[in-house]
Design a protein around this motif. Structure first.
Motif, mmCIF file in Angstrom:
data_model
loop_
_atom_site.group_PDB
_atom_site.id
_atom_site.type_symbol
_atom_site.label_atom_id
_atom_site.label_comp_id
_atom_site.label_asym_id
_atom_site.label_seq_id
_atom_site.Cartn_x
_atom_site.Cartn_y
_atom_site.Cartn_z
ATOM 1 N N THR A 10 6.702 -20.907 -5.007
ATOM 2 C CA THR A 10 6.957 -20.608 -6.423
ATOM 3 C C THR A 10 5.617 -20.463 -7.136
ATOM 4 O O THR A 10 4.577 -20.905 -6.640
ATOM 5 C CB THR A 10 7.776 -21.730 -7.105
ATOM 6 N N ALA A 11 5.662 -19.804 -8.282
ATOM 7 C CA ALA A 11 4.444 -19.658 -9.097
ATOM 8 C C ALA A 11 4.868 -19.646 -10.558
ATOM 9 O O ALA A 11 6.063 -19.476 -10.866
ATOM 10 C CB ALA A 11 3.731 -18.357 -8.742
ATOM 11 N N TYR A 12 3.900 -19.825 -11.433
ATOM 12 C CA TYR A 12 4.207 -19.739 -12.849
ATOM 13 C C TYR A 12 4.370 -18.286 -13.254
ATOM 14 O O TYR A 12 3.550 -17.442 -12.919
ATOM 15 C CB TYR A 12 3.116 -20.409 -13.690
ATOM 16 N N ALA A 44 9.419 -3.782 1.071
ATOM 17 C CA ALA A 44 8.906 -2.989 -0.047
ATOM 18 C C ALA A 44 7.640 -3.606 -0.625
ATOM 19 O O ALA A 44 7.360 -4.790 -0.408
ATOM 20 C CB ALA A 44 9.974 -2.923 -1.140
ATOM 21 N N ASN A 45 6.902 -2.823 -1.394
ATOM 22 C CA ASN A 45 5.773 -3.364 -2.165
ATOM 23 C C ASN A 45 6.309 -4.467 -3.082
ATOM 24 O O ASN A 45 7.342 -4.299 -3.724
ATOM 25 C CB ASN A 45 5.130 -2.280 -3.044
ATOM 26 N N GLY A 46 5.592 -5.570 -3.099
ATOM 27 C CA GLY A 46 5.978 -6.670 -3.990
ATOM 28 C C GLY A 46 7.150 -7.502 -3.501
ATOM 29 O O GLY A 46 7.648 -8.367 -4.225
ATOM 30 N N GLY A 48 7.157 -9.704 -0.993
ATOM 31 C CA GLY A 48 6.782 -11.060 -0.581
ATOM 32 C C GLY A 48 6.175 -11.148 0.805
ATOM 33 O O GLY A 48 5.989 -12.247 1.338
ATOM 34 N N LYS A 49 5.800 -10.017 1.397
ATOM 35 C CA LYS A 49 5.249 -10.013 2.762
ATOM 36 C C LYS A 49 3.921 -10.759 2.843
ATOM 37 O O LYS A 49 3.708 -11.574 3.731
ATOM 38 C CB LYS A 49 5.025 -8.567 3.254
ATOM 39 N N SER A 50 3.015 -10.443 1.897
ATOM 40 C CA SER A 50 1.704 -11.105 1.953
ATOM 41 C C SER A 50 1.856 -12.596 1.661
ATOM 42 O O SER A 50 1.140 -13.420 2.251
ATOM 43 C CB SER A 50 0.740 -10.470 0.946
ATOM 44 N N THR A 51 2.765 -12.932 0.784
ATOM 45 C CA THR A 51 3.018 -14.348 0.490
ATOM 46 C C THR A 51 3.449 -15.061 1.766
ATOM 47 O O THR A 51 2.927 -16.133 2.107
ATOM 48 C CB THR A 51 4.115 -14.465 -0.592
ATOM 49 N N GLY A 238 15.334 -1.903 -2.828
ATOM 50 C CA GLY A 238 14.049 -2.583 -2.680
ATOM 51 C C GLY A 238 13.295 -2.520 -3.985
ATOM 52 O O GLY A 238 13.474 -1.604 -4.768
ATOM 53 N N ARG A 239 12.445 -3.520 -4.252
ATOM 54 C CA ARG A 239 11.709 -3.573 -5.510
ATOM 55 C C ARG A 239 10.716 -2.446 -5.640
ATOM 56 O O ARG A 239 10.101 -2.057 -4.662
ATOM 57 C CB ARG A 239 10.946 -4.894 -5.606
HETATM 58 N N1 LIG Z 1 0.050 -16.345 -7.503
HETATM 59 C C1 LIG Z 1 1.024 -15.567 -7.965
HETATM 60 N N2 LIG Z 1 1.549 -15.768 -9.198
HETATM 61 C C2 LIG Z 1 2.543 -14.991 -9.658
HETATM 62 N N3 LIG Z 1 3.094 -13.977 -8.955
HETATM 63 C C3 LIG Z 1 2.589 -13.721 -7.733
HETATM 64 C C4 LIG Z 1 1.543 -14.498 -7.177
HETATM 65 N N4 LIG Z 1 1.272 -14.009 -5.943
HETATM 66 C C5 LIG Z 1 2.120 -12.980 -5.753
HETATM 67 N N5 LIG Z 1 2.910 -12.803 -6.825
HETATM 68 C C6 LIG Z 1 3.987 -11.810 -6.959
HETATM 69 O O1 LIG Z 1 4.898 -12.030 -5.903
HETATM 70 C C7 LIG Z 1 5.434 -10.804 -5.461
HETATM 71 C C8 LIG Z 1 5.222 -10.650 -3.971
HETATM 72 O O2 LIG Z 1 3.829 -10.435 -3.749
HETATM 73 P P1 LIG Z 1 3.262 -10.090 -2.286
HETATM 74 O O3 LIG Z 1 1.804 -9.876 -2.448
HETATM 75 O O4 LIG Z 1 3.712 -11.142 -1.346
HETATM 76 O O5 LIG Z 1 4.030 -8.722 -1.990
HETATM 77 P P2 LIG Z 1 3.898 -7.734 -0.742
HETATM 78 O O6 LIG Z 1 5.254 -7.610 -0.133
HETATM 79 O O7 LIG Z 1 2.772 -8.144 0.129
HETATM 80 O O8 LIG Z 1 3.564 -6.337 -1.454
HETATM 81 P P3 LIG Z 1 2.593 -5.102 -1.013
HETATM 82 O O9 LIG Z 1 3.343 -4.286 0.002
HETATM 83 O O10 LIG Z 1 2.411 -4.361 -2.292
HETATM 84 O O11 LIG Z 1 1.311 -5.678 -0.508
HETATM 85 C C9 LIG Z 1 4.779 -9.720 -6.312
HETATM 86 O O12 LIG Z 1 5.651 -9.375 -7.358
HETATM 87 C C10 LIG Z 1 3.517 -10.389 -6.824
HETATM 88 O O13 LIG Z 1 3.123 -9.843 -8.049
#
Ligand SMILES: Nc1ncnc2c1ncn2[C@@H]1O[C@H](COP(=O)(O)OP(=O)(O)OP(=O)(O)O)[C@@H](O)[C@H]1O
Ligand SMILES: [Mg+2]
Length: 239
Positions: A10-12, A44-46, A48-51, A238-239
């Motif tokens: 989670t994040a703010y 999709a972009n955004g 949550g993959k990188s998270t 997808g977002r």
């Molecule tokens: N520290 C944070 N605080 C708030 N929101 C965040 C934070 N880190 C990531 N997000 C949000 O969480 C969502 C998922 O981000 P993430 O980077 O995991 O996406 P992704 O699937 O890797 O996208 P991409 O394909 O564009 O790299 C996005 O909407 C991003 O803006």
């Protein structure tokens, strides 16, 4: 072996109408055991993959639940986990810290107990493997985007991790170098977890995770996973 048990991030978020901070869920509770040698994460972009990828070596801490690597907790045993799990960022500038490629790779080799001359020789060998032999002493900021990505990968592999997590490792590469990196990743002894938008790379994996809106919505067979991703993208959900 990587294990997630109810791992949640989670994040703010933006303040609500009364000025109070809101909380957004970037990754909903996720439980899985990742043991396969080649794992791809698509979505999709955004989504949550990188998270999810960053959870695997403790770059992101779970807000709830746990993530362990060979029994080591990514929060409690963070340093040991990061020695095992190498991470390659989408943006190579995030991890290239020294002025030249030679120095950067030599820094990665510091844990191996090598004499300075041997370390430099080894660093040059690694750079040559990545087609960067003639860039060894060029300022890092003067490298092309693709060259920087190759250098970042070279630096991470120089640390000899047991698991490699790559966040879109071929995004900046031209076709020739993409093939080189694909073959290199395919041929590694290490476990590789790769976030990718390259569906051919995903299809070659042993297991595919599809992430949608902060949830793992498919976990298993690559063919079905790729189909699920394509259908998410074409249905517009997808977002
Ligand atoms: N520290 C944070 N605080 C708030 N929101 C965040 C934070 N880190 C990531 N997000 C949000 O969480 C969502 C998922 O981000 P993430 O980077 O995991 O996406 P992704 O699937 O890797 O996208 P991409 O394909 O564009 O790299 C996005 O909407 C991003 O803006
Ligand atoms: Mg990402």
């Amino acid at each position: 072996m990587i294990e997630l048990v109810d791992a949640t991030v989670t994040a703010y978020g933006p303040p609500d109408g009364r000025g109070r901070a809101s909380v957004v869920t970037l990754l909903h509770p996720t439980t899985c055991t990742l043991g396969e040698r080649r794992i791809a994460v698509v979505g999709a972009n955004g989504s949550g993959k990188s998270t999810l990828a960053r959870l695997l070596n403790g770059l992101v801490r779970p807000s709830a639940g746990t993530v362990t690597v060979d029994g080591l907790d990514t929060v409690r045993d963070g340093a040991q986990v990061r020695r095992r799990v190498g991470f390659c960022f989408t943006d190579p500038d995030a991890q290239l810290v020294l002025p030249t490629p030679l120095e950067d790779v030599a820094l990665s080799l510091r844990r191996l107990d090598l004499a300075p001359a041997d370390r430099t020789r080894r660093a040059r060998e690694i750079l040559a493997r990545f087609g960067l032999a003639d860039r060894a002493e060029v300022p890092v900021h003067a490298l092309s985007g693709g060259q920087k990505q190759l250098l970042a990968l070279a630096g991470v592999l120089a640390t000899e991790p047991t698991v490699l997590v790559c966040d879109e490792p071929t995004t900046l590469l031209d076709l020739r170098w993409k093939r080189v990196v694909d073959q290199l990743l395919d041929g590694l002894d290490q476990q590789v977890v790769q976030v990718t938008h390259d569906l051919d790379a995903a299809a070659r994996a042993d297991r595919v995770l599809v992430v949608d809106d902060g949830r793992v919505v498919h976990d298993g067979d690559p063919r079905t996973g790729v189909e699920r991703y394509v259908s998410l993208m074409t249905s517009g959900s997808g977002r």
